[in-house]
Design a protein around this motif. Structure first.
Motif, mmCIF file in Angstrom:
data_model
loop_
_atom_site.group_PDB
_atom_site.id
_atom_site.type_symbol
_atom_site.label_atom_id
_atom_site.label_comp_id
_atom_site.label_asym_id
_atom_site.label_seq_id
_atom_site.Cartn_x
_atom_site.Cartn_y
_atom_site.Cartn_z
ATOM 1 N N VAL A 1 0.863 -1.178 0.000
ATOM 2 C CA VAL A 1 0.000 0.000 0.000
ATOM 3 C C VAL A 1 0.899 1.227 0.000
ATOM 4 C CG1 VAL A 1 -1.860 1.241 1.151
ATOM 5 C CG2 VAL A 1 -1.743 -1.233 1.333
ATOM 6 N N GLY A 2 0.811 2.047 -1.050
ATOM 7 C CA GLY A 2 1.639 3.245 -1.113
ATOM 8 C C GLY A 2 3.112 2.965 -0.992
ATOM 9 N N GLY A 3 3.565 1.819 -1.535
ATOM 10 C CA GLY A 3 4.977 1.470 -1.481
ATOM 11 C C GLY A 3 5.414 0.851 -0.165
ATOM 12 N N VAL A 4 4.490 0.647 0.765
ATOM 13 C CA VAL A 4 4.810 0.078 2.075
ATOM 14 C C VAL A 4 4.319 -1.368 2.131
ATOM 15 C CG1 VAL A 4 4.447 0.280 4.562
ATOM 16 C CG2 VAL A 4 4.649 2.342 3.154
ATOM 17 N N GLU A 5 5.155 -2.277 2.656
ATOM 18 C CA GLU A 5 4.751 -3.661 2.845
ATOM 19 C C GLU A 5 4.077 -3.812 4.201
ATOM 20 O OE1 GLU A 5 7.853 -6.488 2.340
ATOM 21 O OE2 GLU A 5 8.649 -5.535 0.536
ATOM 22 N N LEU A 6 2.873 -4.398 4.210
ATOM 23 C CA LEU A 6 2.143 -4.620 5.449
ATOM 24 C C LEU A 6 1.789 -6.098 5.584
ATOM 25 C CD1 LEU A 6 -0.313 -1.570 5.323
ATOM 26 C CD2 LEU A 6 1.838 -1.744 6.583
ATOM 27 N N PRO A 7 1.870 -6.652 6.793
ATOM 28 C CA PRO A 7 1.621 -8.086 6.970
ATOM 29 C C PRO A 7 0.131 -8.430 6.968
ATOM 30 C CG PRO A 7 2.077 -7.062 9.081
ATOM 31 C CD PRO A 7 2.276 -5.987 8.036
ATOM 32 N N VAL A 8 -0.170 -9.591 6.424
ATOM 33 C CA VAL A 8 -1.528 -10.151 6.488
ATOM 34 C C VAL A 8 -1.491 -11.320 7.467
ATOM 35 C CG1 VAL A 8 -3.406 -11.252 5.204
ATOM 36 C CG2 VAL A 8 -1.984 -9.506 4.093
ATOM 37 N N SER A 9 -2.323 -11.269 8.496
ATOM 38 C CA SER A 9 -2.337 -12.341 9.477
ATOM 39 C C SER A 9 -3.060 -13.570 8.928
ATOM 40 C CB SER A 9 -3.037 -11.872 10.760
ATOM 41 O OG SER A 9 -4.416 -11.649 10.516
ATOM 42 N N ARG A 10 -2.814 -14.695 9.538
ATOM 43 C CA ARG A 10 -3.466 -15.943 9.113
ATOM 44 C C ARG A 10 -4.981 -15.808 9.173
ATOM 45 N NH1 ARG A 10 -1.744 -22.007 11.080
ATOM 46 N NH2 ARG A 10 -3.260 -23.150 9.806
ATOM 47 N N ARG A 11 -5.468 -15.179 10.205
ATOM 48 C CA ARG A 11 -6.913 -15.019 10.370
ATOM 49 C C ARG A 11 -7.529 -14.194 9.242
ATOM 50 N NH1 ARG A 11 -9.764 -12.496 15.823
ATOM 51 N NH2 ARG A 11 -11.917 -12.755 15.150
ATOM 52 N N SER A 12 -6.769 -13.258 8.681
ATOM 53 C CA SER A 12 -7.301 -12.354 7.660
ATOM 54 C C SER A 12 -7.120 -12.862 6.232
ATOM 55 C CB SER A 12 -6.636 -10.983 7.787
ATOM 56 O OG SER A 12 -6.923 -10.388 9.039
ATOM 57 N N LEU A 13 -6.449 -13.997 6.059
ATOM 58 C CA LEU A 13 -6.200 -14.510 4.713
ATOM 59 C C LEU A 13 -7.478 -14.712 3.898
ATOM 60 C CD1 LEU A 13 -3.281 -17.060 5.310
ATOM 61 C CD2 LEU A 13 -3.181 -14.947 3.986
ATOM 62 N N PRO A 14 -8.545 -15.326 4.465
ATOM 63 C CA PRO A 14 -9.767 -15.506 3.668
ATOM 64 C C PRO A 14 -10.369 -14.183 3.206
ATOM 65 C CG PRO A 14 -9.803 -16.929 5.603
ATOM 66 C CD PRO A 14 -8.647 -15.996 5.780
ATOM 67 N N LEU A 15 -10.284 -13.152 4.055
ATOM 68 C CA LEU A 15 -10.821 -11.838 3.688
ATOM 69 C C LEU A 15 -10.068 -11.255 2.494
ATOM 70 C CD1 LEU A 15 -12.723 -9.448 4.461
ATOM 71 C CD2 LEU A 15 -10.857 -8.591 5.888
ATOM 72 N N VAL A 16 -8.743 -11.369 2.521
ATOM 73 C CA VAL A 16 -7.941 -10.815 1.438
ATOM 74 C C VAL A 16 -8.134 -11.630 0.160
ATOM 75 C CG1 VAL A 16 -5.595 -10.240 0.692
ATOM 76 C CG2 VAL A 16 -6.264 -9.887 3.075
ATOM 77 N N ARG A 17 -8.231 -12.947 0.279
ATOM 78 C CA ARG A 17 -8.483 -13.772 -0.905
ATOM 79 C C ARG A 17 -9.832 -13.424 -1.526
ATOM 80 N NH1 ARG A 17 -5.795 -18.234 2.139
ATOM 81 N NH2 ARG A 17 -3.783 -18.537 1.107
ATOM 82 N N GLY A 18 -10.827 -13.170 -0.694
ATOM 83 C CA GLY A 18 -12.129 -12.765 -1.215
ATOM 84 C C GLY A 18 -12.054 -11.446 -1.946
ATOM 85 N N MET A 19 -11.257 -10.516 -1.415
ATOM 86 C CA MET A 19 -11.070 -9.228 -2.087
ATOM 87 C C MET A 19 -10.390 -9.421 -3.442
ATOM 88 S SD MET A 19 -8.415 -6.884 -2.756
ATOM 89 C CE MET A 19 -7.199 -7.277 -1.513
ATOM 90 N N LEU A 20 -9.416 -10.337 -3.501
ATOM 91 C CA LEU A 20 -8.723 -10.605 -4.759
ATOM 92 C C LEU A 20 -9.684 -11.143 -5.814
ATOM 93 C CD1 LEU A 20 -5.384 -12.186 -3.536
ATOM 94 C CD2 LEU A 20 -5.630 -10.056 -4.800
ATOM 95 N N GLU A 21 -10.570 -12.009 -5.389
ATOM 96 C CA GLU A 21 -11.534 -12.571 -6.326
ATOM 97 C C GLU A 21 -12.458 -11.494 -6.881
ATOM 98 O OE1 GLU A 21 -13.539 -15.677 -4.292
ATOM 99 O OE2 GLU A 21 -11.760 -16.949 -4.111
ATOM 100 N N ARG A 22 -12.787 -10.509 -6.030
ATOM 101 C CA ARG A 22 -13.716 -9.469 -6.476
ATOM 102 C C ARG A 22 -13.041 -8.431 -7.353
ATOM 103 N NH1 ARG A 22 -15.038 -9.778 -1.027
ATOM 104 N NH2 ARG A 22 -13.997 -7.786 -0.617
ATOM 105 N N THR A 23 -11.828 -8.110 -7.057
ATOM 106 C CA THR A 23 -11.168 -7.000 -7.760
ATOM 107 C C THR A 23 -10.116 -7.443 -8.763
ATOM 108 O OG1 THR A 23 -9.521 -6.778 -6.008
ATOM 109 C CG2 THR A 23 -11.550 -5.502 -5.761
ATOM 110 N N ARG A 24 -9.729 -8.727 -8.703
ATOM 111 C CA ARG A 24 -8.726 -9.275 -9.626
ATOM 112 C C ARG A 24 -7.417 -8.498 -9.565
ATOM 113 N NH1 ARG A 24 -12.317 -10.523 -15.061
ATOM 114 N NH2 ARG A 24 -13.829 -11.895 -14.043
ATOM 115 N N LEU A 25 -7.032 -8.157 -8.358
ATOM 116 C CA LEU A 25 -5.730 -7.506 -8.198
ATOM 117 C C LEU A 25 -4.610 -8.473 -8.552
ATOM 118 C CD1 LEU A 25 -6.176 -5.546 -4.868
ATOM 119 C CD2 LEU A 25 -5.848 -4.568 -7.121
ATOM 120 N N ARG A 26 -3.539 -7.952 -9.114
ATOM 121 C CA ARG A 26 -2.405 -8.776 -9.477
ATOM 122 C C ARG A 26 -1.668 -9.254 -8.229
ATOM 123 N NH1 ARG A 26 2.917 -7.618 -10.103
ATOM 124 N NH2 ARG A 26 2.503 -5.395 -9.840
#
Length: 241
Positions: free
Chosen positions: A213-238
């Motif tokens: 985000v804005g050139g900064v690396e931020l960690p994704v916790s194990r608990r939040s992985l499904p949320l981020v994967r769902g976002m990827l499916e919706r937005t097709r981010l690379r």
């Protein structure tokens, strides 16, 4: 359906405190009621709980209602302040502090019902308005667009809001920020809430991940992985490689 309000009631006189709590308990538009019998307890309660409105006595030892209202005005998302007092002389000062309402003791049932109705209407209008955030900066308050915020970072009892060029320290609970900002922001970690539109890249593993985000690396916790994967499916981010 109107969202019910969470409120804090503060009065150093126990009969007045209990009486107002009972009146509010009978209103179906009120969800959670917190109470405080001093200004110090009120500030502690505001640090622990997210509330939509504070019903506040004026004359209290140590910290007066006026003192507390001044502190509330410095919050990132301040609750509405309704003064409840027997003192008719403080109304002008109260409204100078952006008080939402001014109720005189003994509180009239109909007058309290009307105040709660207006609080609900004001909350609905605020939820529908253009998202803006009030922040403190160099000793003054300024308003910034929520769309310019890249991510929020937990810092003890505060949150640091990061934009492209600077950051702002505000007092609000991360859980309340997550509730208010909804699907536009993702809780990727207990310490980070990120703007979905500002995520430029993602790398996910089996138990953890990273977002950029804005050139900064931020960690994704194990608990939040499904949320981020769902976002990827919706937005097709690379995905990152």
């Amino acid at each position: 359906m109107v969202r019910r309000l969470n409120v804090l009631v503060t009065d150093d006189e126990l009969p007045a405190l209990e009486g107002l709590v009972r009146m509010l308990e009978g209103d179906p538009r009120i969800a959670q009621i917190y109470s405080a019998s001093s200004g110090v307890e009120a500030i502690r309660a505001l640090e622990q709980h997210a509330v939509d409105a504070v019903f506040l006595d004026i004359h209290m030892p140590s910290l007066s209602g006026i003192d507390i209202a001044r502190m509330i005005n410095r919050f990132a998302n301040p609750p509405a302040v309704v003064f409840v007092t027997a003192d008719e002389t403080k109304a002008l000062e109260a409204f100078d502090l952006k008080a939402f309402d001014y109720l005189l003791k003994p509180v009239d049932d109909a007058r309290l019902v009307e105040s709660v109705r207006r609080l609900c209407d004001g909350r609905e209008e605020a939820d529908e308005a253009q998202p803006m955030v009030t922040v403190g900066h160099l000793g003054t308050n300024r308003v910034i667009k929520r769309e310019n915020i890249l991510y929020a970072e937990a810092r003890g009892d505060y949150i640091r809001l990061h934009t492209e060029n600077t950051s702002y320290l505000v007092r609000i609970a991360m859980t309340e920020l997550e509730r208010q900002w909804g699907e536009d922001f993702l809780r990727i970690h207990r310490s980070y809430l990120v703007s979905a539109q500002h995520i430029t890249n993602v790398r996910l593993g089996a138990t953890k991940g990273i977002v950029w985000v804005g050139g900064v690396e931020l960690p994704v916790s194990r608990r939040s992985l499904p949320l981020v994967r769902g976002m990827l499916e919706r937005t097709r981010l690379r995905r990152g490689r």
